[in-house]
Design a protein around this motif. Structure first.
Motif, short mmCIF file in Angstrom:
data_model
loop_
_atom_site.label_atom_id
_atom_site.label_comp_id
_atom_site.label_asym_id
_atom_site.label_seq_id
_atom_site.Cartn_x
_atom_site.Cartn_y
_atom_site.Cartn_z
N THR A 1 52.98 30.33 16.86
CA THR A 1 53.41 30.76 18.18
C THR A 1 52.96 32.20 18.42
N GLU A 2 52.20 32.41 19.46
CA GLU A 2 51.73 33.74 19.84
C GLU A 2 51.30 33.69 21.30
N ILE A 3 50.71 34.79 21.78
CA ILE A 3 50.21 34.84 23.15
C ILE A 3 48.90 34.05 23.24
N ASN A 4 48.88 33.07 24.11
CA ASN A 4 47.65 32.41 24.52
C ASN A 4 47.33 32.89 25.93
N PHE A 5 46.07 33.20 26.19
CA PHE A 5 45.76 33.89 27.44
C PHE A 5 44.44 33.41 28.05
N THR A 6 44.30 33.75 29.33
CA THR A 6 43.04 33.60 30.04
C THR A 6 42.56 34.99 30.42
N PRO A 7 41.37 35.39 30.03
CA PRO A 7 40.91 36.75 30.33
C PRO A 7 40.67 36.94 31.83
N GLY A 8 40.95 38.15 32.29
CA GLY A 8 40.69 38.49 33.69
C GLY A 8 39.22 38.80 33.91
N THR A 9 38.81 38.77 35.18
CA THR A 9 37.42 38.98 35.51
C THR A 9 36.94 40.37 35.07
N PRO A 10 35.77 40.45 34.46
CA PRO A 10 35.16 41.77 34.21
C PRO A 10 34.61 42.31 35.53
N PHE A 11 33.89 43.42 35.45
CA PHE A 11 33.30 44.00 36.66
C PHE A 11 32.51 42.93 37.39
N PHE A 12 32.86 42.75 38.67
CA PHE A 12 32.21 41.72 39.48
C PHE A 12 31.78 42.33 40.81
N ILE A 13 30.56 42.07 41.20
CA ILE A 13 30.05 42.59 42.46
C ILE A 13 29.41 41.46 43.25
N LYS A 14 29.61 41.51 44.56
CA LYS A 14 29.09 40.46 45.44
C LYS A 14 28.56 41.11 46.71
N ALA A 15 27.41 40.65 47.17
CA ALA A 15 26.80 41.14 48.40
C ALA A 15 26.72 40.01 49.41
N GLY A 16 26.87 40.36 50.69
CA GLY A 16 26.82 39.35 51.72
C GLY A 16 26.20 39.89 53.00
N ILE A 17 25.66 38.98 53.79
CA ILE A 17 25.11 39.31 55.09
C ILE A 17 25.59 38.28 56.09
N THR A 18 26.03 38.76 57.27
CA THR A 18 26.53 37.89 58.32
C THR A 18 25.73 38.12 59.59
N TYR A 19 25.31 37.03 60.20
CA TYR A 19 24.60 37.09 61.47
C TYR A 19 25.53 36.55 62.55
N ASN A 20 25.87 37.40 63.53
CA ASN A 20 26.76 37.02 64.62
C ASN A 20 25.96 36.81 65.90
N PHE A 21 26.24 35.74 66.60
CA PHE A 21 25.50 35.47 67.83
C PHE A 21 26.36 34.66 68.81
N TRP B 1 41.32 42.85 30.53
CA TRP B 1 42.71 42.54 30.88
C TRP B 1 42.95 41.03 30.81
N LYS B 2 44.20 40.70 30.65
CA LYS B 2 44.60 39.29 30.57
C LYS B 2 45.20 38.88 31.91
N GLU B 3 44.54 37.90 32.54
CA GLU B 3 45.02 37.46 33.86
C GLU B 3 46.25 36.58 33.73
N ALA B 4 46.21 35.62 32.81
CA ALA B 4 47.35 34.74 32.57
C ALA B 4 47.72 34.82 31.09
N GLN B 5 49.03 34.79 30.80
CA GLN B 5 49.50 34.90 29.43
C GLN B 5 50.72 34.01 29.25
N PHE B 6 50.81 33.36 28.09
CA PHE B 6 51.93 32.46 27.80
C PHE B 6 52.29 32.55 26.32
N GLU B 7 53.57 32.45 26.03
CA GLU B 7 54.00 32.21 24.66
C GLU B 7 53.76 30.73 24.38
N THR B 8 52.86 30.43 23.45
CA THR B 8 52.48 29.04 23.20
C THR B 8 52.36 28.79 21.70
N GLU B 9 52.91 27.68 21.27
CA GLU B 9 52.66 27.24 19.89
C GLU B 9 51.41 26.36 19.92
#
Length: 774
Positions: A754-774, A735-743
């Protein structure tokens, strides 16, 4: 969709006439409120609500007087009142998003007000606790800390996506502010949404990259307690940029525990957060709280060219309550960020195999920025429950950005890379006085505010560069801009069912620009001043305990860049926005909450300063109307479902036939999903994001492609540890995250295309985290 637009078109003309009528009525209402005598009301019940773990006041808690239509809301002191009650026993129900509900019995006696103190424990949201009443015009317009835990987010800027209908796009690396879309607006980086954090402005006026530039990356997500938001120009205390809407970020006043969080994800994504109390239990019992939080993030991103995003945040906050009558809040923060970017790439560069979807043409894009904040506020409860608040703030801000949008179009040898840079200091003050009286036997809440913001911008620069090396200057100057304002808002509860708010806001602007590259056509020093009066009128009526209708109407504005405002031929430099919302809030069952609104917004002729080119472009008049629909359903005590659908028809006015589309303005968006929260162990959510295809230019000859994405979060708590897994784009959509008509022109091409210039959107992304509360 077509039937919807036909219905709106039939209503449009009538609603526009009603808008002007209601604006005139608002002036009359304010005059009546000023001239008629008002007296202090008799308090029957006075209560205060605290968080159990932090012993801090809970602002915005809902208090129902059961078996009556009366509902109250706590102020910043956690205080609520009920007035003019007959003697006898009453039962109160106290609820707050993210906390367990509580009940209290009280005996009312004319001799003295009954006093109630409540401490709420943290817990899950229950829709049965959400009230529908004329006194609460936006019962679910708060994004709470509970919501933040159940959404996959990488930074505080992405929290804006929680606002129904708001879409975001990043197109220059993770360190630059995201592009924002809302209610048929391409807001760019903040031209038509007012953003604040703990009372401090986020929008940057006359910014080197673009008007209203708003970077929220200086906020640590874990420190955010809630986000208040609204749509349209209807709030008197929201001024510049509050046309499509506003969002007010509020950080935690206290921590219930210390924590250390470590996260790691795909694409070399690493993050660490620490949050620590600075005062002990004894101080907390005396309503003294202080904490410090720190965040460090590093990410190479999913592009072929590593972006080396490096971000550091440090934040400290103190709150002290003196004799339950005075609240002192103070905070200090420091933020800095460095990054590289792959920028926007032409579609033909990918189709011809020159680069991949995640490739770059100019490998030297990116930048660095920093922001330092200091603020202190004092709230004092005066006689008869009046509240006086004063706040001062100081912001130091630096910005340096390298971009290349047209590649080799203008300079086939060196390329078209530009540098935008500035150093800014912002000084600000704002104060308000709030008091509740009785007018003709009905509660009348007055809110009067004043303020001043002064921006001192040095070295605002636009230069031509190559591989971040200076080539030639394009613009260089110093900007001084001041905004003094005052507002007066009156809310009259004519009955437990009917509430009327009338308000006026006045803004005065002073502009000064010193051109450090003087030419024959632009003087060395230019000055200007303008003002804007913005009336508001909001009416809320509860047809029944489960049905509320409301009509909001008002005017707002957004300012233009100082470099536009000081030009001799500048006219509409504070273009007026006139809007109307006609909505209904339904709660047919305890487990279902629905809100729907038809809305309309006109924006005047304006001049827009294009920071990337250093030029002025007229954008003309625009008109937008649409439908917002939101539903929340609680299937069980632990399972929730929600859906938001937002439709808009944005059009440019007074244009040629077929050239009335507003480039990139969203016309159909939707978000929603399911969330499960067990009392202490497991939490999870599955959510979708949808954006429909939309025009990329004025005649719709180019299309900005839409997308549908799935995200998920799962968390498990074991004693003092929390394990969390979050994923974005589960289906791995291209997917395209940002898109502009740009020469643009690639190296070796004979001419631009002049056509669409774009920034691609993130592909599958996974993140793991651990939190220690005290």
């Amino acid at each position: 969709m077509q039937d919807f637009y036909i219905i709106i078109a039939l209503l449009k003309a009538r609603k526009y006439r009603l808008t002007n009528i209601f604006l005139k009525i608002s002036l009359c209402c304010l005059f009546v409120c000023f001239t008629l005598s008002a007296t202090a009301h008799k308090i029957s019940i006075k209560g205060v609500v605290y968080g159990k773990n932090t012993n801090t006041p809970l602002s915005g808690a809902t208090v129902k007087l059961l078996h009556t239509p009366k509902v109250s809301t706590t102020d910043n002191f956690g205080v609520y009142i009920f007035t003019d009650l007959a003697d006898g026993p009453y039962e109160l129900q106290i609820s707050y998003l993210g906390y367990e509900q509580s009940r209290a019995s009280v005996e009312v006696n004319q001799a003295a007000p009954a006093k109630v103190v409540t401490h709420l424990a943290t817990g899950n949201l229950q829709l049965s606790e959400v009230a529908v009443s004329a006194a609460q015009d936006k019962p679910l317009n708060i994004i709470s800390a509970v919501d933040l835990q159940m959404r996959p987010i990488q930074n505080s800027q992405e929290i804006l996506r929680f606002i129904p209908g708001l879409v975001m796009a990043q197109h220059a690396g993770g360190g630059k502010a995201e592009q924002i879309f809302l209610r048929g607006f391409d807001i760019d980086h903040g031209t038509d949404i007012n953003l604040t954090a703990d009372g401090m402005p986020v929008n940057m006026v006359s910014h080197a990259h673009g008007q209203g530039y708003s970077d929220l990356h200086f906020l640590i997500p874990e420190t955010i307690q809630a986000v208040d938001f609204g749509k349209g120009p209807y709030q008197a205390n929201k001024g510049n940029f509050a046309t499509a809407g506003y969002a007010d970020f509020r950080t935690r006043t206290a921590l219930d525990r210390n924590s250390i969080k470590l996260e790691a994800g795909r694409f070399d994504n690493y993050r660490a957060v620490g949050m620590f109390n600075l005062l002990g239990p004894a101080a907390r019992q005396n309503h003294q709280n202080a904490y410090v939080a720190a965040e460090y993030l590093f990410s190479n991103g999913y592009f072929d060219l590593p972006q080396n995003l490096d971000r550091l945040n440090i934040f400290g906050r103190y709150q002290g309550i003196i004799n339950d009558k005075t609240i002192i809040n103070a905070s200090l923060s420091a933020f800095r960020s460095n990054w590289g970017a792959s920028g926007q790439i032409p579609e033909r560069a990918v189709s011809q195999g020159l680069i991949s979807r995640f490739g770059a043409i100019d490998s030297s894009e990116g930048g660095n920025t920093a922001r330092y904040n200091a603020t202190i506020s004092l709230e004092k409860m005066l006689a008869h429950e009046a509240v006086l608040k004063n706040q001062v703030y100081l912001i130091k801000y630096d910005f340096n950005l390298y971009s290349n949008f047209t590649l080799f179009l203008n300079d086939p040898v060196n390329g078209d890379e530009i540098r935008q840079r500035e150093n800014r200091t912002i000084y600000g003050y704002q104060g308000s006085y709030e008091k509740e009286l009785t007018l003709l036997g009905k509660p009348l809440r007055s809110d009067i505010g004043i303020g001043l913001r002064y921006d001192d911008v040095n070295g605002s620069e636009l230069s031509r560069t190559r591989n971040r090396a200076f080539v030639a200057p394009a613009q260089l100057g110093n900007t001084n801009e001041a905004n003094a304002f005052a507002y007066w808002s009156e809310t009259w509860e004519l009955s437990p069912r009917l509430s009327v708010n009338a308000a006026l806001r006045f803004d005065q602007f002073y502009f000064k620009y010193r051109n450090l590259l003087p030419t024959d056509t632009l003087a060395a020093v230019l000055k200007a001043k303008r003002n804007r009066l913005s009336p508001k009128l909001n009416i809320s009526y509860a047809l029944s305990p489960t049905v509320q209708v409301y009509l909001n109407t008002g005017q707002g504005f957004h300012s233009n860049d100082t470099r536009v405002s000081v030009l001799p031929n500048a006219r509409e430099i504070l273009p007026k926005a006139t809007g109307t919302d006609l909505g209904v809030t339904l709660k047919p069952t305890n487990r279902l909450f629905v809100n729907a609104a038809l809305w309309f917004l006109d924006l005047e002729q304006e001049l827009v300063y294009v920071g990337d080119e250093g030029i002025v472009e007229p954008s003309g008049k625009t008109r937008r109307y649409g439908l917002d629909f939101s539903a929340r359903y609680q299937f069980t005590d632990n399972l929730f479902g929600d859906a938001d659908v937002n439709l808009a028809k944005p059009r440019a006015r007074d244009t040629e036939a077929g050239a009335y589309y507003i480039p990139l303005a969203p016309t159909a968006t939707s978000t929603g999903g399911f969330t499960y929260q067990s009392p202490n162990k497991f939490r999870g959510s599955l959510r979708y994001r949808y954006v429909g295809d939309r025009s990329a230019n004025e005649d719709y000859s180019l299309t900005a492609d839409g997308y549908f994405l799935l995200d998920a979060v799962a968390a498990y708590t074991f004693k003092k540890l929390e394990f969390k897994l979050s994923a974005e784009n589960l289906l791995n959509q291209e997917w395209k995250e940002a898109q502009f008509e740009t020469e643009s022109r690639l190296r070796g091409e004979a001419e631009g295309l002049t056509e669409i210039n774009f920034t691609p959107g993130t592909p599958f992304f996974i993140k793991a985290g651990i939190t220690y509360n005290f």
